[in-house]
Structure formats: structure tokens, C-alpha cells
Scaffold this motif. Structure first.
Motif, PDB file in Angstrom:
ATOM      1  N   GLY A 277     -12.432 -13.593  52.760  1.00  0.00           N
ATOM      2  CA  GLY A 277     -13.119 -14.666  52.069  1.00  0.00           C
ATOM      3  C   GLY A 277     -14.021 -15.467  52.987  1.00  0.00           C
ATOM      4  O   GLY A 277     -13.990 -15.324  54.213  1.00  0.00           O
ATOM      5  N   TRP A 278     -14.858 -16.325  52.358  1.00  0.00           N
ATOM      6  CA  TRP A 278     -15.788 -17.180  53.073  1.00  0.00           C
ATOM      7  C   TRP A 278     -15.167 -18.546  53.339  1.00  0.00           C
ATOM      8  O   TRP A 278     -14.417 -19.073  52.514  1.00  0.00           O
ATOM      9  CB  TRP A 278     -17.067 -17.364  52.261  1.00  0.00           C
ATOM     10  N   SER A 279     -15.516 -19.144  54.479  1.00  0.00           N
ATOM     11  CA  SER A 279     -15.064 -20.489  54.836  1.00  0.00           C
ATOM     12  C   SER A 279     -16.241 -21.255  55.428  1.00  0.00           C
ATOM     13  O   SER A 279     -17.167 -20.662  55.995  1.00  0.00           O
ATOM     14  CB  SER A 279     -13.918 -20.449  55.854  1.00  0.00           C
ATOM     15  N   ALA A 280     -16.179 -22.589  55.304  1.00  0.00           N
ATOM     16  CA  ALA A 280     -17.235 -23.428  55.858  1.00  0.00           C
ATOM     17  C   ALA A 280     -16.657 -24.770  56.272  1.00  0.00           C
ATOM     18  O   ALA A 280     -15.649 -25.232  55.718  1.00  0.00           O
ATOM     19  CB  ALA A 280     -18.362 -23.633  54.850  1.00  0.00           C
ATOM     20  N   ASN A 281     -17.291 -25.404  57.251  1.00  0.00           N
ATOM     21  CA  ASN A 281     -16.907 -26.753  57.678  1.00  0.00           C
ATOM     22  C   ASN A 281     -18.153 -27.509  58.125  1.00  0.00           C
ATOM     23  O   ASN A 281     -19.075 -26.922  58.704  1.00  0.00           O
ATOM     24  CB  ASN A 281     -15.860 -26.720  58.789  1.00  0.00           C
ATOM     25  N   ILE A 282     -18.167 -28.799  57.838  1.00  0.00           N
ATOM     26  CA  ILE A 282     -19.331 -29.634  58.144  1.00  0.00           C
ATOM     27  C   ILE A 282     -18.853 -30.988  58.661  1.00  0.00           C
ATOM     28  O   ILE A 282     -17.910 -31.571  58.114  1.00  0.00           O
ATOM     29  CB  ILE A 282     -20.217 -29.849  56.909  1.00  0.00           C
ATOM     30  N   MET A 283     -19.500 -31.468  59.713  1.00  0.00           N
ATOM     31  CA  MET A 283     -19.311 -32.832  60.172  1.00  0.00           C
ATOM     32  C   MET A 283     -20.684 -33.437  60.429  1.00  0.00           C
ATOM     33  O   MET A 283     -21.473 -32.907  61.214  1.00  0.00           O
ATOM     34  CB  MET A 283     -18.484 -32.891  61.462  1.00  0.00           C
ATOM     35  N   GLY A 284     -20.992 -34.519  59.722  1.00  0.00           N
ATOM     36  CA  GLY A 284     -22.262 -35.194  59.886  1.00  0.00           C
ATOM     37  C   GLY A 284     -22.028 -36.665  60.157  1.00  0.00           C
ATOM     38  O   GLY A 284     -21.086 -37.263  59.611  1.00  0.00           O
ATOM     39  N   GLY A 285     -22.877 -37.259  60.995  1.00  0.00           N
ATOM     40  CA  GLY A 285     -22.647 -38.657  61.291  1.00  0.00           C
ATOM     41  C   GLY A 285     -23.804 -39.318  61.984  1.00  0.00           C
ATOM     42  O   GLY A 285     -24.836 -38.699  62.275  1.00  0.00           O
ATOM     43  N   VAL A 286     -23.618 -40.610  62.251  1.00  0.00           N
ATOM     44  CA  VAL A 286     -24.633 -41.416  62.893  1.00  0.00           C
ATOM     45  C   VAL A 286     -23.984 -42.318  63.933  1.00  0.00           C
ATOM     46  O   VAL A 286     -22.843 -42.772  63.745  1.00  0.00           O
ATOM     47  CB  VAL A 286     -25.402 -42.263  61.851  1.00  0.00           C
ATOM     48  N   GLN A 287     -24.700 -42.554  65.006  1.00  0.00           N
ATOM     49  CA  GLN A 287     -24.286 -43.519  66.024  1.00  0.00           C
ATOM     50  C   GLN A 287     -25.416 -44.535  66.162  1.00  0.00           C
ATOM     51  O   GLN A 287     -26.548 -44.164  66.472  1.00  0.00           O
ATOM     52  CB  GLN A 287     -24.012 -42.830  67.357  1.00  0.00           C
ATOM     53  N   GLN A 288     -25.091 -45.811  65.901  1.00  0.00           N
ATOM     54  CA  GLN A 288     -26.099 -46.852  65.834  1.00  0.00           C
ATOM     55  C   GLN A 288     -25.755 -47.999  66.785  1.00  0.00           C
ATOM     56  O   GLN A 288     -24.614 -48.476  66.809  1.00  0.00           O
ATOM     57  CB  GLN A 288     -26.193 -47.396  64.401  1.00  0.00           C
ATOM     58  N   THR A 289     -26.745 -48.428  67.547  1.00  0.00           N
ATOM     59  CA  THR A 289     -26.589 -49.618  68.379  1.00  0.00           C
ATOM     60  C   THR A 289     -27.081 -50.824  67.589  1.00  0.00           C
ATOM     61  O   THR A 289     -28.250 -50.887  67.198  1.00  0.00           O
ATOM     62  CB  THR A 289     -27.373 -49.487  69.689  1.00  0.00           C
ATOM     63  N   LEU A 290     -26.192 -51.788  67.361  1.00  0.00           N
ATOM     64  CA  LEU A 290     -26.487 -52.968  66.574  1.00  0.00           C
ATOM     65  C   LEU A 290     -26.800 -54.148  67.497  1.00  0.00           C
ATOM     66  O   LEU A 290     -26.655 -54.039  68.722  1.00  0.00           O
ATOM     67  CB  LEU A 290     -25.298 -53.291  65.677  1.00  0.00           C
ATOM     68  N   PRO A 291     -27.227 -55.273  66.924  1.00  0.00           N
ATOM     69  CA  PRO A 291     -27.411 -56.473  67.760  1.00  0.00           C
ATOM     70  C   PRO A 291     -26.138 -56.815  68.525  1.00  0.00           C
ATOM     71  O   PRO A 291     -25.041 -56.496  68.106  1.00  0.00           O
ATOM     72  CB  PRO A 291     -27.762 -57.543  66.720  1.00  0.00           C
TER      73      PRO A 291
END
Length: 399
Positions: A277-291
Motif C-alpha cells: 500500500g501507499w503511505s504519506a507524511n507531511i510536516m509544514g510550519g513557520v518560524q517567525q521573529t516577533l517584536p
């Protein structure tokens, strides 16, 4: 959690007698390594080396029933593992083309002695020849394409090797197999890398196969007793594509993506079973510098079901985020992080399914997984971590 058994059903009576155990484990590991590299010409080298690893472990598990020591269910054993390895590797570079080829031999000696409990003393030793090779072509600064091959070995553990026959079940026998061979996994990959001041990308098209994977299996003997043991009885092939992207949108914003898709094929002639069978994995994200130089990181993680020889393990979906601030010239870091499942009610929902010649099992597990953690870190010669587990109990580690 629910379970469905196709063969039979019965009422289970639980024994709630007071019981507990005390475990004392000790492990020592010594490594002696020697490496030598010599030039063979312009852009060419030959590396030679050897390695000796001595791993000793002891385990003393005492079991108490109604505060009375019960030696019949306790165990004590010693485990000695020695690995002697030698290798040679050639590396060459010719303008935009680079190549490597290596060969390593490892010999393993294992000695297990049981002083108490359900175990049988045994010794085993085996050797493994491990090759590797790679080619890489550099298109320009920051862009290259590589073709790689390597073999990895996985050694069976004590429970897989122990020949002790467990006869506690009058209609079934369980035991290990001291004649198990190491698993030999072959990996072939075509890898493309691209990186610049803003973008880093890696594409990996790979095929992995193991023709002697270790698996548990059962059979009935001449006395009509069910025997359960282990053997190198599974052939596993997996083809997939992985992608990693790290993109600096602005000086304060960075995007991440890491994911993959693969097709798995599992077969066993000894067990007369197969699955794919088929398998998939995803990780998406953001890194933000704030005040005020606050660092915000947020990731969404999703995984589909993965396949086993007899069934599958369900996927999961969750979100995690953290907010941190460094002080005192990066010597002190304060932060807060959170984690939550994406199923209804903030739960992590995982299913497992397996099917054999005479059974079917289906588990549906739902675990509340949301949590909030406060963290404070002092970076110095010693690092102390505390205020974990929702900030209720303090603990420290030193490194």
C-alpha cells in the motif's frame, strides 16, 4: 479502544491483587577506534580503520506480589556484546565529479547468561560484510546530484535470540531462535540538493529492500501445540520520494516543509502472507521573529496509515507551537509550547488492523493529547531544565 476477534470471545476476569516491581539496570559501553587517511594523488584519498566496541549490560528485575518477593516471575541476567570491525574507503574528486567506495567487515559475539527467571544461557557469533558507494555531480555552486548505495544491518536482540521455551500456556510454546541472521537492508537513492542564501531544498528518490527481515511467526507441531518463534522470513521492498524545503521569506520569516510518499510491498513465503500500500507524511510550519525578539514556531503534522505484513497502523494529525525569548546574551531562554490533536475534542486517533489465517484484530485508540508546557533554560557549563509537564513538577538534568 475496541477489539474484534473473529475466532472466539470470552469473559476476562482481572486479578487486582496488589503487585509491583523493582528494576535495576546497568550498562557500560567502551569504544576503541583507530582511523588513518593517506593521499593517493590529486583529489584522491584512501581511508583505513578499525573499531572495537564492548557493550556489557545487567538487569535485575524483582517482582512482588502482596509485598512478598516472587522469584518465579522475577529475572536477572547478564548480556555481553562485542563488535570488531575494519573498513577501507576510497574517495576521489575530478572537477565536478566525485566518487566514494567503501567496504566494512563486522564480527559480533553475543553472550547471555541468566541467573534467575525464564531464560536459557546461550552464545552466538556472526560476521557481516557491509559495502557502500556513491557518485556525485556538481552542476554549480549550491547544486548537485548524487547516486548513493549503502547496506545497513540490524542485529536481533535478546528476546529474539533466547532459545528458552515458555510452557506456561498448556496449548502453546513460545521461544526465540539463536540461529537468526542479521537483517541486511539495501538502500539506493538518487539525491538532488540545492541551496542558496534564502533557499535550501533536498529531493530524495529512494528504494529500500530487505530480503531477510526478522518477524514473529507461529505454526502447529506434531503434538498439535502452537509454536511461536522468530525467523528471517519476510521480504520488504519500499520505493518513495522525500522532499525537504527551508525558505527564508524575509529576515524574520522562515517557512519549512518536510514530507514524503512511498509504496511498500511486504511478502513472506514462510507465513504465506503479503500486503502492500501507499503511505504519506507531511510536516509544514513557520518560524517567525516577533517584536522584542520573540521566536514563534508553529508546525502542522499529518501522517497516513502505514502497512505491516498482516495489516496496517493508522495515521495521525496534530499541531504544535512554541513561543520563546532569550535573555542575558542568550544564556537564559524562557518559553511556552503547546500540542493538540486535530481529531474532535483535541484527541489523537490511531487505528491498527491485523489479519492472519485464523484471526482478525482491530484496535481504535483515542488519546487526549493536548498539553501546555512552560520551559526555562540556563545555558552554561551545566544546563538545567525545569518547569515541564504543564509546569506542575520541576525536574533537572545535567550535561
Amino acid at each position: 479502544m475496541t477489539q474484534d476477534f473473529a475466532t472466539s470471545s470470552s469473559t476476562l476476569l482481572l486479578d487486582l491483587t496488589n503487585r509491583y516491581s523493582e528494576n535495576k539496570d546497568k550498562t557500560t559501553n567502551h569504544i576503541l577506534q583507530l582511523d588513518y587517511t593517506m593521499p593517493l594523488g590529486v583529489g584522491q584519498t584512501l581511508s583505513l580503520g578499525g573499531k572495537l566496541q564492548l557493550h556489557n549490560a545487567t538487569s535485575d528485575a524483582k517482582y512482588y506480589l502482596q509485598d512478598v518477593y516472587d522469584p518465579s516471575t522475577s529475572s536477572e541476567y547478564e548480556y555481553k556484546n562485542k563488535i570488531l570491525a575494519g573498513y577501507g574507503e576510497y574517495a576521489g574528486n575530478w572537477n565536478k565529479l566525485g566518487a566514494k567506495a567503501g567496504l566494512r567487515y563486522e564480527h559480533t559475539w553475543q553472550d547471555v547468561a541468566f541467573h534467575l527467571g525464564n531464560g536459557q544461557d546461550f552464545k552466538t557469533n556472526y560476521g557481516s560484510l557491509v559495502p557502500s558507494a556513491s557518485l556525485q555531480y556538481t552542476f554549480s555552486q549550491g547544486k548537485n546530484l548524487g547516486l548513493k548505495y549503502n547496506m545497513r544491518i540490524s542485529r536481533p536482540g535478546i528476546s529474539y535470540l533466547n532459545p528458552y521455551v515458555d510452557k506456561t500456556n498448556p496449548i502453546a510454546l513460545t521461544y526465540g531462535n539463536p540461529n537468526l541472521d542479521v537483517e541486511k537492508a539495501h538502500n539506493v537513492a538518487l539525491v538532488y540538493n540545492m541551496f542558496s542564501s534564502k533557499l535550501m531544498m533536498n529531493l530524495n528518490l529512494h528504494h529500500n529492500f530487505v530480503d531477510n527481515a526478522i518477524s514473529q511467526y507461529s505454526f502447529y507441531d506434531a503434538d498439535n501445540l502452537l509454536n511461536t518463534t522468530y525467523g528471517n522470513v519476510v521480504s520488504s521492498h519500499q520505493t518513495g520520494l522525500n522532499c525537504y524545503v527551508n525558505y527564508l521569506v524575509t529576515k524574520n520569516t522562515r517557512l519549512f516543509f518536510n514530507g514524503g510518499v512511498s509504496y511498500t510491498d511486504l511478502r513472506s513465503d514462510a507465513l504465506d502472507q503479503s500486503n502492500s500500500g501507499w503511505s504519506a507524511n507531511i510536516m509544514g510550519g513557520v518560524q517567525q521573529t516577533l517584536p522584542w525578539k520573540l521566536q514563534l514556531s508553529a508546525f502542522a503534522i499529518s501522517s497516513t496509515k502505514s502497512y505491516t505484513l498482516q495489516g496496517w497502523n493508522g495515521g495521525y494529525n496534530l499541531v504544535t507551537a512554541s513561543l520563546s525569548k532569550t535573555l542575558l546574551k542568550d544564556k537564559l531562554s524562557l518559553g511556552i509550547s503547546g500540542l493538540v490533536g486535530l481529531n474532535k475534542g483535541g484527541k489523537l486517533n490511531i487505528e491498527t488492523y491485523s489479519r492472519g489465517s485464523n484471526f482478525t484484530a482491530h484496535n481504535d485508540i483515542r488519546v487526549p493529547i493536548y498539553n501546555v508546557r512552560f520551559m526555562s533554560v540556563i545555558r552554561s557549563a551545566t544546563q538545567r531544565w525545569w518547569r515541564a509537564n504543564s509546569g506542575t513538577a520541576a525536574y533537572k538534568t545535567t550535561s
